[in-house]
Design an enzyme around this catalytic site. Structure first.
Site, mmCIF file in Angstrom:
data_model
loop_
_atom_site.group_PDB
_atom_site.id
_atom_site.type_symbol
_atom_site.label_atom_id
_atom_site.label_comp_id
_atom_site.label_asym_id
_atom_site.label_seq_id
_atom_site.Cartn_x
_atom_site.Cartn_y
_atom_site.Cartn_z
ATOM 1 N N TYR A 160 -4.495 13.784 0.771
ATOM 2 C CA TYR A 160 -4.221 12.954 1.932
ATOM 3 C C TYR A 160 -2.703 12.852 2.083
ATOM 4 O O TYR A 160 -1.982 12.923 1.089
ATOM 5 C CB TYR A 160 -4.869 11.583 1.743
ATOM 6 C CG TYR A 160 -5.254 10.902 3.042
ATOM 7 C CD1 TYR A 160 -6.059 11.554 3.970
ATOM 8 C CD2 TYR A 160 -4.832 9.622 3.325
ATOM 9 C CE1 TYR A 160 -6.418 10.932 5.155
ATOM 10 C CE2 TYR A 160 -5.191 8.983 4.496
ATOM 11 C CZ TYR A 160 -5.987 9.657 5.412
ATOM 12 O OH TYR A 160 -6.343 9.039 6.592
ATOM 13 N N TRP A 200 0.034 10.859 2.559
ATOM 14 C CA TRP A 200 0.961 9.739 2.500
ATOM 15 C C TRP A 200 1.770 9.677 1.205
ATOM 16 O O TRP A 200 2.398 8.665 0.922
ATOM 17 C CB TRP A 200 0.203 8.418 2.650
ATOM 18 C CG TRP A 200 -0.233 8.132 4.050
ATOM 19 C CD1 TRP A 200 -1.467 8.337 4.579
ATOM 20 C CD2 TRP A 200 0.561 7.577 5.105
ATOM 21 N NE1 TRP A 200 -1.498 7.942 5.893
ATOM 22 C CE2 TRP A 200 -0.258 7.471 6.243
ATOM 23 C CE3 TRP A 200 1.890 7.165 5.188
ATOM 24 C CZ2 TRP A 200 0.208 6.970 7.457
ATOM 25 C CZ3 TRP A 200 2.357 6.653 6.400
ATOM 26 C CH2 TRP A 200 1.506 6.564 7.507
#
Length: 765
Positions: free
Chosen positions: A112, A114
């Site tokens: 993911y 981030w």
């Protein structure tokens, strides 16, 4: 490019630009001087660099290494230290085996995005580039946990996601032009603290304060009073969770029946209103969607609804819908209905008016975009066509080969043998953790790059220690922030931690594809290479464009912003024939023939009220809101000083209304147990009337910490709400995340408190 120990190093995080200096024990952090409202989340860095949770050297799960018998993964199992050379040999051999026996479509590249604000050391880009270059591709995920439903429905309705969320109404326009801001889900500053790639100036608070002083009226439509900052001087309309569509419909009904809607706008810019009007008037189902109907559903009086509807056309009105509304069952509906309500007011494309999805949900929204490109690492070409909606990972792992529907397509889940994860913690993002534990026991091998012992790292087989952002050089940039930041290293890497790029370069060397992955460049050469397109664009624009060495010496560089011209929606308004939306009709689709053709009963061809299939009950009477935290980004640096400062008895805080607390004998600071049929967790109670009765709020991001010794549904002793949330798709259209709301019961916890081990390294040998 090493940083001297006594120097302040410029740097950037998703929650702000700053400078840092290692003092020998902790990190000194100073926010960027030009930021009018710096985020306190920066203070998580101070104690994080040398925390006990950091991973010091490569580790391999002993049960996986032995391979003597199939053993289910648990959080208690022993890990074995390995040298870098041995672990890369093991991993190269396993990757080669999986590819030879099952093909590239047996690998899920699950990162993911981030993990870092840096544009080169961006874990998601690095792992995807490696799998594409060295492995021929991987099964990918599409969309996001934050915007899983909206990213699919908005292209059907208005032709695109970015045009509505980021290239539309700006905070400058709101400060100057907006008369009414109707914020469904609010505009909490804790959310706009964060922007992928970094943010040098947090402007939201001042913009709302300026508009309020001018006389603009803000409405916070949310079960939580503080979903709008005090600076906005907002009127709070507490609404029952998940009933926003009913309120929007009632507002629309009043506009229609009192002849307050802009019929000329609807005729020129929209299609399908006649179908929606039949539904709104109740001509087919016998139920007009009027204020009296909505009052029973929403808990807002019919008089309040009618008065609000009458106010909307009197000035420049902005309809805003937050991420939170669509992170629930039927999440497509509030996004769609918000656009329809704005269309009926006829102000889409006007400065400070119309419709803006997710304004305030991130620091990206409401800002002018940059006029030059930012540095971006190419991920190469993926040779595998299979994908899943991101929130369907457990479904994929548990049901290989089974069919599912997505956005008009009939698809099948791939059969995944190896999961490669770099920079991310699905035990934060994903729902129904007990189900996900079963799912993550299905793959033969799980590989993780991590800087700390997150739950995902503890559940992996091969764990490779990665540097944290302040232990490496990078370039910080975002497409909506007018500043490029030289992210200089402030402290040496801990233990044997390596940059993700160096890990992949070494692994690519073992596999014989090093040149394809690195292109013959080291990290410094890559930074200079990625900077060059930005420099050339600055030269062409006549802006200051130093060479890379000079940029690095300065530590930052101003970037020009594009004009605040309202983006494509303004152009569409000015000339819809020349600037058709990329919908089938070229107009705003109030009724979608494409969606009608899919035949989805959980996503009708026009916006509609669809009540949740899991309402509060006698067994689980409270509605839990599992929203984003104020003290960290997702679960990042939960062990950091600022995140820890908000906990009570080491546990996450859950908020509940005084009436609900009294009924259960709960007082401030008590440890409570939240539970439903999916699981249970402990949290510390905070009693407040900022939460409406019947609602309980527990932010996500506390690291999952299952009580040791339990089996089927272990109690999370730390306060992770995703042991409680439902793992279902928003609908067959988007298959988005439904993690924002669920139903629970709450009781005071009696007995000795279990110890918290969330940040302890796992068993090692």
């Amino acid at each position: 490019m090493d940083q001297a120990a006594d120097d302040w190093a410029p740097h950037s995080a998703h929650w702000g630009a700053f400078s840092a200096r290692w003092n020998g024990e902790t990190l000194d952090v100073t926010p960027y001087e030009g930021d009018p409202a710096p985020s306190p989340i920066l203070q998580n860095f101070t104690t994080a660099m040398r925390h006990k949770a950091r991973i010091l050297r490569p580790m391999v799960r002993k049960a996986w290494l032995d391979r003597s018998a199939r053993t289910e993964r648990t959080f208690d199992q022993e890990f074995v230290e390995c040298s870098w050379d041995r672990v890369l040999d093991l991993l190269a051999s396993e990757l080669s085996r999986v590819k030879a026996e099952h093909g590239a479509a047996a690998v899920f590249g699950g990162s993911y995005g981030w993990s870092s604000a840096g544009r080169f050391h961006h874990a998601q880009s690095q792992v995807h580039r490696f799998l594409n270059m060295a492995f021929g591709g991987y099964v990918r995920s599409v969309n996001s946990y934050s915007a899983g439903a909206s990213a699919v429905i908005l292209p059907h309705v208005m032709g695109g996601y970015e045009a509505v969320s980021r290239h539309n109404v700006t905070w400058d326009q709101i400060a100057e032009h907006s008369d009414v801001v109707l914020a469904f889900g609010g505009m909490a500053l804790k959310n706009s603290h964060v922007a992928s790639g970094g943010i040098s100036r947090h402007i939201e608070r001042d913009a709302m304060a300026t508009a309020a002083r001018r006389g603009a009226a803000f409405y916070c439509i949310s079960p939580l009073r503080d979903d709008m900052p005090a600076d906005a001087n907002a009127r709070w309309l507490p609404i029952k969770v998940g009933t926003d569509v009913a309120l929007m419909l009632a507002l629309a009904h009043t506009l229609l029946t009192e002849d307050l809607c802009d019929k000329a706008f609807i005729e020129r810019y929209c299609t399908g209103f006649e179908n929606f009007e039949r539904y709104l008037r109740g001509r087919d189902d016998g139920t007009p969607k009027d204020a009296a109907w909505a009052a029973d559903i929403t808990g807002i009086s019919s008089g309040t609804i009618i008065d609000l509807a009458r106010r909307l056309p009197r000035g420049r009105t902005l309809i805003a819908v937050s991420h939170s509304l669509q992170r629930a069952q039927y999440g497509e509906q509030p996004v769609w209905m918000g656009a329809v309500l704005a269309a009926m007011l006829g102000q889409i494309g006007l400065p400070g008016g119309g419709y803006n999805y997710a304004l305030g949900a991130l620091g990206h929204t409401g800002r002018r975009i940059n006029a030059v490109p930012i540095p971006t690492l190419s991920q190469g070409k993926n040779g595998v066509s299979e994908f899943i909606p991101v929130a369907r990972v457990s479904d994929m792992l548990l049901n290989p080969g089974e069919p599912f529907e997505y956005n008009g397509r009939s698809m099948h889940y791939p059969d995944i043998k190896l999961v490669y994860w770099a920079g991310g913690n699905p035990f934060h993002h994903h729902q129904d953790i007990n189900r996900m534990r079963q799912a993550f026991n299905a793959p033969q091998t799980i590989v993780v790059h991590e800087s700390a012992w997150t739950p995902m790292a503890k559940f992996a087989d091969i764990v490779l220690p990665a540097t944290m952002t302040l232990e490496r050089d990078d370039i910080g940039a975002a497409g909506t922030d007018p500043r490029l930041v030289a992210m200089r290293r402030a402290v040496d890497p801990i233990g044997e931690a390596r940059d993700d790029f160096d890990i992949f370069a070494g692994l690519a060397r073992k596999l014989g594809v090093e040149q394809a992955f690195t292109e013959g460049r080291d990290s410094r050469q890559w930074l200079a290479h990625l900077y060059e397109p930005t420099r050339k664009a600055l030269v062409e624009a006549g802006w200051d464009a130093p060479d890379f060495d000079e940029f690095w010496r300065r530590g930052e560089l101003a970037l020009p912003s594009a004009p605040d011209d309202g983006g494509f929606l303004r152009a569409f308004r000015n000339d819809p024939a020349a600037n058709r939306l990329s919908t089938p009709s070229g107009k705003i689709e109030i009724y979608s023939k494409a969606i009608a053709s899919f035949g989805y009963d959980d996503c009708p061809p026009h916006p509609a009220w669809l009540p949740s299939t899991e309402p509060p009950s006698a067994r689980h009477p409270l509605t839990l809101i599992a929203n984003q935290p104020a003290t960290r980004l997702h679960s990042q640096l939960d062990f950091g000083a600022y995140s820890q400062s908000s906990k009570v008895a080491g546990r996450e805080v859950v908020r509940l209304h005084p009436d609900d607390a009294k009924r259960r004998g709960v007082a401030n600071g008590d440890i409570v147990r939240l539970f439903n049929d999916r699981g249970a967790c402990l949290a510390a109670a905070a009693v407040t009337d900022d939460v409406m009765p019947g609602v309980i709020q527990l932010s996500t991001g506390a690291w999952y910490d299952p009580e040791r010794g339990a089996t089927e549904q272990p109690l999370c002793v730390h306060g992770n709400p995703n042991v409680l949330t439902r793992d279902i798709g928003t609908s067959r259209l988007a298959q988005g995340c439904c993690g924002q709301v669920t139903v629970v019961e709450c009781e005071k916890y009696e007995g000795a408190l279990p110890s918290i081990r969330a940040f302890d390294p796992p068993g090692q040998r």
